[in-house]
Scaffold this motif. Structure first.
Motif, mmCIF file in Angstrom:
data_model
loop_
_atom_site.group_PDB
_atom_site.id
_atom_site.type_symbol
_atom_site.label_atom_id
_atom_site.label_comp_id
_atom_site.label_asym_id
_atom_site.label_seq_id
_atom_site.Cartn_x
_atom_site.Cartn_y
_atom_site.Cartn_z
ATOM 1 N N ARG A 76 -14.492 -1.105 18.863
ATOM 2 C CA ARG A 76 -15.636 -1.394 17.994
ATOM 3 C C ARG A 76 -16.619 -2.353 18.642
ATOM 4 N NH1 ARG A 76 -13.549 -6.312 14.515
ATOM 5 N NH2 ARG A 76 -11.646 -6.504 15.713
ATOM 6 N N PHE A 77 -16.200 -3.007 19.738
ATOM 7 C CA PHE A 77 -17.115 -3.933 20.406
ATOM 8 C C PHE A 77 -17.966 -3.265 21.471
ATOM 9 C CE2 PHE A 77 -13.733 -7.060 19.131
ATOM 10 C CZ PHE A 77 -14.456 -7.517 18.038
ATOM 11 N N LEU A 78 -17.820 -1.977 21.628
ATOM 12 C CA LEU A 78 -18.622 -1.280 22.622
ATOM 13 C C LEU A 78 -20.000 -1.030 22.043
ATOM 14 C CD1 LEU A 78 -16.080 1.355 23.894
ATOM 15 C CD2 LEU A 78 -16.862 -0.676 25.070
ATOM 16 N N THR A 79 -20.998 -1.658 22.667
ATOM 17 C CA THR A 79 -22.329 -1.502 22.098
ATOM 18 C C THR A 79 -23.235 -0.745 23.056
ATOM 19 O OG1 THR A 79 -22.664 -3.700 22.970
ATOM 20 C CG2 THR A 79 -22.377 -3.492 20.596
ATOM 21 N N ASP A 80 -23.033 -1.010 24.319
ATOM 22 C CA ASP A 80 -23.844 -0.428 25.369
ATOM 23 C C ASP A 80 -23.548 1.085 25.453
ATOM 24 O OD1 ASP A 80 -24.971 0.159 27.696
ATOM 25 O OD2 ASP A 80 -23.736 -1.135 28.932
ATOM 26 N N THR A 81 -24.589 1.913 25.425
ATOM 27 C CA THR A 81 -24.327 3.365 25.419
ATOM 28 C C THR A 81 -23.631 3.839 26.682
ATOM 29 O OG1 THR A 81 -26.630 3.516 26.029
ATOM 30 C CG2 THR A 81 -26.029 4.385 23.863
ATOM 31 N N GLN A 82 -24.014 3.210 27.812
ATOM 32 C CA GLN A 82 -23.416 3.642 29.066
ATOM 33 C C GLN A 82 -21.916 3.347 29.086
ATOM 34 O OE1 GLN A 82 -25.450 1.876 32.287
ATOM 35 N NE2 GLN A 82 -25.410 3.719 33.517
ATOM 36 N N GLN A 83 -21.614 2.145 28.617
ATOM 37 C CA GLN A 83 -20.224 1.712 28.553
ATOM 38 C C GLN A 83 -19.445 2.670 27.646
ATOM 39 O OE1 GLN A 83 -20.102 -2.172 26.915
ATOM 40 N NE2 GLN A 83 -18.373 -2.841 28.118
ATOM 41 N N MET A 84 -20.076 2.999 26.556
ATOM 42 C CA MET A 84 -19.478 3.886 25.572
ATOM 43 C C MET A 84 -19.183 5.238 26.202
ATOM 44 S SD MET A 84 -18.792 3.893 22.318
ATOM 45 C CE MET A 84 -18.308 5.122 21.130
ATOM 46 N N GLN A 85 -20.182 5.731 26.957
ATOM 47 C CA GLN A 85 -20.019 7.034 27.573
ATOM 48 C C GLN A 85 -18.836 7.042 28.527
ATOM 49 O OE1 GLN A 85 -23.568 8.154 29.609
ATOM 50 N NE2 GLN A 85 -23.974 9.738 28.094
ATOM 51 N N ARG A 86 -18.754 5.977 29.305
ATOM 52 C CA ARG A 86 -17.679 5.895 30.282
ATOM 53 C C ARG A 86 -16.324 5.840 29.584
ATOM 54 N NH1 ARG A 86 -18.877 1.704 34.867
ATOM 55 N NH2 ARG A 86 -20.793 2.863 35.079
ATOM 56 N N MET A 87 -16.304 5.069 28.496
ATOM 57 C CA MET A 87 -15.066 4.938 27.740
ATOM 58 C C MET A 87 -14.650 6.287 27.167
ATOM 59 S SD MET A 87 -12.874 2.642 26.962
ATOM 60 C CE MET A 87 -13.412 0.970 26.758
ATOM 61 N N GLU A 88 -15.625 7.022 26.678
ATOM 62 C CA GLU A 88 -15.310 8.338 26.111
ATOM 63 C C GLU A 88 -14.680 9.243 27.154
ATOM 64 O OE1 GLU A 88 -19.207 8.176 23.308
ATOM 65 O OE2 GLU A 88 -19.014 9.834 24.714
ATOM 66 N N GLU A 89 -15.294 9.230 28.349
ATOM 67 C CA GLU A 89 -14.758 10.081 29.393
ATOM 68 C C GLU A 89 -13.331 9.664 29.755
ATOM 69 O OE1 GLU A 89 -17.808 9.892 32.331
ATOM 70 O OE2 GLU A 89 -19.049 11.172 31.041
ATOM 71 N N MET A 90 -13.129 8.358 29.790
ATOM 72 C CA MET A 90 -11.814 7.821 30.150
ATOM 73 C C MET A 90 -10.773 8.259 29.124
ATOM 74 S SD MET A 90 -11.533 3.987 31.342
ATOM 75 C CE MET A 90 -10.269 2.879 30.900
ATOM 76 N N VAL A 91 -11.143 8.135 27.861
ATOM 77 C CA VAL A 91 -10.204 8.471 26.798
ATOM 78 C C VAL A 91 -9.851 9.958 26.847
ATOM 79 C CG1 VAL A 91 -10.082 8.766 24.298
ATOM 80 C CG2 VAL A 91 -10.787 6.604 25.245
ATOM 81 N N GLU A 92 -10.852 10.765 27.150
ATOM 82 C CA GLU A 92 -10.586 12.196 27.191
ATOM 83 C C GLU A 92 -9.674 12.557 28.355
ATOM 84 O OE1 GLU A 92 -14.012 14.643 26.443
ATOM 85 O OE2 GLU A 92 -13.068 16.290 27.519
ATOM 86 N N ARG A 93 -9.920 11.922 29.486
ATOM 87 C CA ARG A 93 -9.062 12.190 30.645
ATOM 88 C C ARG A 93 -7.640 11.740 30.394
ATOM 89 N NH1 ARG A 93 -11.918 11.102 36.335
ATOM 90 N NH2 ARG A 93 -9.797 11.246 37.002
ATOM 91 N N LEU A 94 -7.549 10.601 29.718
ATOM 92 C CA LEU A 94 -6.226 10.068 29.406
ATOM 93 C C LEU A 94 -5.430 11.075 28.583
ATOM 94 C CD1 LEU A 94 -5.343 6.619 28.734
ATOM 95 C CD2 LEU A 94 -5.052 7.937 26.710
ATOM 96 N N ALA A 95 -6.100 11.683 27.622
ATOM 97 C CA ALA A 95 -5.431 12.663 26.779
ATOM 98 C C ALA A 95 -4.968 13.853 27.597
ATOM 99 C CB ALA A 95 -6.372 13.122 25.674
ATOM 100 N N ARG A 96 -5.833 14.265 28.553
ATOM 101 C CA ARG A 96 -5.470 15.415 29.366
ATOM 102 C C ARG A 96 -4.259 15.114 30.242
ATOM 103 N NH1 ARG A 96 -9.291 19.572 29.768
ATOM 104 N NH2 ARG A 96 -11.133 19.075 28.560
ATOM 105 N N ARG A 97 -4.222 13.875 30.714
ATOM 106 C CA ARG A 97 -3.106 13.520 31.576
ATOM 107 C C ARG A 97 -1.795 13.434 30.839
ATOM 108 N NH1 ARG A 97 -5.349 9.815 36.228
ATOM 109 N NH2 ARG A 97 -7.080 11.229 36.555
#
Lengths: 298, 397
Positions: free
Chosen positions: B156-177
């Motif tokens: 919930r502390f992610l405010t920066d869109t870029q940071q958010m985008q990176r986090m989203e990608e990370m979370v998705e990859r994590l799920a795939r792994r």
């Protein structure tokens, strides 16, 4: 490397020309990467959407190097037996029986000799006298265990067969792997490989491809087709048309003696089966949409 | 550092300045979250030699092939290359300075080039700025700690869109792994095969009674079937988008996984998540959930799940994962009744509540209270770390 810059650049443009003669229109950057791949002897991982010509790279490369192309199509459940080697059991059995019938002693060495070895793509690729192009297609479809095994083969270029011992590569193959991204590949494999991402071609490149592959096509039609396909890709389609679709469509239109896309809208709509491959996409591209696109293409 | 030795013996043709510029570039790229090891540094020099360093285009292409390992990196690379090589020296140094940790040139002291002078200057200004901050010194360490803090940041502390985008990608990859790791665990369990004598003998008939083809008994290997229920109500708005990305990763990796979103209604989103283009996914989800308003009714949503989907989707292998904060406006009776129905059909129920990561949170909401006795796992899912911790837990279930 003692080659001067001049000869280096010449090598790249030579390769580009050879690929073009093998009916593959390659960017300069791709030819440069392919050259680098052969020099560093590292595998090249090619990614991109379906239908952008990933597999064709390997085919064209083998043509322009004038060497055999060995293809390993990956699928879920692909195992070492169908990828590397298998013993020819029936043959072995027959041989044992024959030896028995003649009252000759059968030796294990004979039964497990190269005579009875069935070489599958990977083993074949490393045992040729001259480097072949080894295409490992859709690696993302194979399961993780096979990927790990492949990694080992690609880094040592040797395969051990318990009954025969280790077979070391007589020549290092030019390895091209393709992936559609259905599964995340392991970092280890990615790091082992050089990487190239193939995008959909731009207008000029696609036009060159169409004209190279279908030399008889008339100029206006070809540029109309390519223009249309380019706009199709910008639409919200479920399955974007690849280069294969463009060529199919162009070939179909030539067969039907169409000279201009705006001449017979009904007929053109019917030929769209070559381009739009899902029901949703068919519904999305109505006659009006098509006419608009054709008008834009001029 | 051992690099220096290699450089002296193997790459002397390139000249010291060039070697250090290239190595520095590799590190610059690594600082930008590319997955690059020490080996790539050496390879980069080889590439540079082969590519004929004076030809900027070819150097660009060569390094791109070497350093990128997925399409996302491929798209970012051109820009990085431009920033590093094509800007005037002044700008370059500015960018170097702005990289967190200010990674410092390997062995600056032994070399005597203009670049090093420059770098030393940057270094000293940096130290002035940072004072005694210990994090600012070792490049790798600061990278690691930055990474670590990323793992621990509450979503919930992610405010920066870029940071958010990176986090989203990370979370998705994590799920795939996750699939890969779970599969490995299941494979290991499978050791100790036994020969299926009956079928082996039967097969041997065609070979004159010689058992050529051994048939093995196999334990059935089955990955759990995951069913994800995501709460997308307003109280979950900080998390729901990231969970959707997580769900997208899961649905992409596990063939038979299913995902649903709920708020006042329940909708199956498995197909929408299968779409490749993330923008289209977002659009389709927006259409699916249009016009929803009012409080969360978890009980009714679970009821509709049980009525329409459970029979077809749930089996004894299913793990049902519910992502919700449990803040409900419906009746707890209906809720616990429906949850019990799910419990009967599925193998396990996992509840992930992002509030659990906050200090002092107690699951006192009526709905949570009713659910607790039926859950096989109750965990927080407020940051990457807690999602990571999920995987061994899932394997145990």
């Amino acid at each position: 490397m003692s080659e001067t810059p001049h000869t280096e650049n010449k090598l790249v443009s030579n390769l580009q020309r050879d690929l073009f003669e093998a009916e593959y229109v390659a960017d300069q950057s791709l030819s440069s990467t392919l050259l680098l791949m052969t020099k560093l002897q590292r595998p090249l991982l090619v990614e991109g959407d379906a239908g952008v010509g990933k597999t064709e790279i390997a085919k064209a490369l083998s043509k322009s190097f004038d060497c055999p192309l060995i293809r390993l199509q990956c699928y879920e459940g692909l195992d070492v037996n169908s990828a590397v080697y298998e013993w020819n059991y029936q043959h072995q059995l027959l041989s044992i029986k024959i030896q028995e019938a003649r009252d000759l002693p059968t030796s294990e060495k004979h039964i497990f000799s190269e005579e009875f070895l069935l070489k599958r793509p990977l083993l074949e690729a490393i045992s040729l006298p001259r480097s072949p192009v080894l295409l490992i297609d859709e690696i993302d479809r194979a399961d993780e265990a096979f990927e790990a095994f492949l990694l080992e083969v690609l880094s040592d270029f040797q395969i051990s067969i318990p009954e025969l011992g280790t077979i070391t590569a007589s020549s290092i193959p030019h390895v091209i792997l393709t992936s559609n991204g259905t599964r995340e590949l392991s970092d280890a494999l990615r790091r082992r490989c050089l990487y190239y991402y193939v995008d959909y071609p731009d207008f000029d490149k696609e036009l060159r491809i169409v004209r190279k592959r279908l030399p008889d096509i008339n100029r206006q039609l070809s540029s109309q087709i390519v223009e249309c396909i380019q706009s199709f890709r910008k639409l919200d389609l479920r399955k974007k048309p690849g280069i294969g679709e463009t060529l199919d469509w162009a070939a179909a239109l030539i067969q039907l003696n169409v000279e201009n896309l705006s001449s017979d809208p009904e007929l053109i709509m019917d030929t769209l089966v070559c381009v739009l491959k899902t029901r949703d996409d068919r519904n999305l591209v109505t006659k009006d949409v098509l006419e608009q696109l054709v008008m834009k293409a001029g | 550092m051992h690099l220096v030795n290699h450089k002296d013996t193997r790459h002397e043709e390139l000249g010291n300045t060039l070697v250090s510029r290239i190595l520095e570039f590799v590190r610059f790229v690594r600082e930008n979250d590319f997955q690059i090891g020490v080996r790539e540094e050496l390879d980069a020099l080889t590439v540079a030699k082969h590519c004929n360093i004076t030809d900027q285009k070819r150097l660009h292409w060569g390094l791109r092939s070497l350093l990128c390992s997925n399409s996302e990196e491929w798209k970012r690379f051109d820009n990085l290359f431009k920033i590093y090589w094509l800007q005037p020296v002044k700008r370059t140094s500015h960018i170097q300075g702005s990289i967190p940790g200010g990674k410092l040139p390997f062995d600056a002291a032994t070399e005597n080039s203009v670049d090093n002078q420059e770098i030393k200057e940057i270094n000293s200004t940096q130290q002035d700025e940072q004072g005694d901050d210990p994090v600012g010194q070792g490049g790798t360490r600061s990278g690691a700690s930055q990474h670590e803090s990323q793992l621990k940041t509450d979503f919930r502390f992610l405010t920066d869109t870029q940071q958010m985008q990176r986090m989203e990608e990370m979370v998705e990859r994590l799920a795939r792994r996750m699939r890969r790791r779970l599969l490995r665990r299941y494979r290991n369990l499978q050791r100790g095969q036994r020969i299926d004598l009956r079928r082996t003998i039967r097969n041997s008939l065609s070979h004159g009674g010689i058992p050529l083809e051994l048939v093995f008994k196999r334990r059935l290997r089955r990955l759990p079937k995951l069913v994800l229920l995501l709460d997308v109500s307003r109280s979950m708005s900080f998390y729901s988008y990231l969970f959707l990305r997580f769900a997208r990763g899961i649905v992409g990796a596990f063939k038979d996984a299913d995902a649903f979103i709920f708020h006042t209604h329940l909708v199956q989103v498995t197909d929408a998540l299968h779409e490749r283009n993330i923008n289209i996914v977002t659009k389709r989800l927006a259409v699916l959930s249009a016009g929803w308003a009012g409080g969360t009714r978890i009980g009714e949503c679970l009821q509709s799940f049980n009525q329409h989907y459970a029979k077809r989707i749930l089996n004894s292998q299913s793990i049902v994962m519910i992502f919700s904060d449990g803040l409900d406006t419906g009746t707890p009776e209906l809720f616990s009744e429906q949850l019990a129905l799910i419990k009967r059909r599925a193998k396990k129920i996992v509840w992930l509540n992002p509030l659990l990561g906050r200090d002092g949170y107690e699951p006192t909401a009526q709905c949570m209270q009713a659910a607790l006795p039926m859950l096989d796992l109750f965990a927080s899912a407020h940051n990457v770390e807690s999602l990571l911790a999920l995987e061994p837990q899932l394997a145990k279930l």
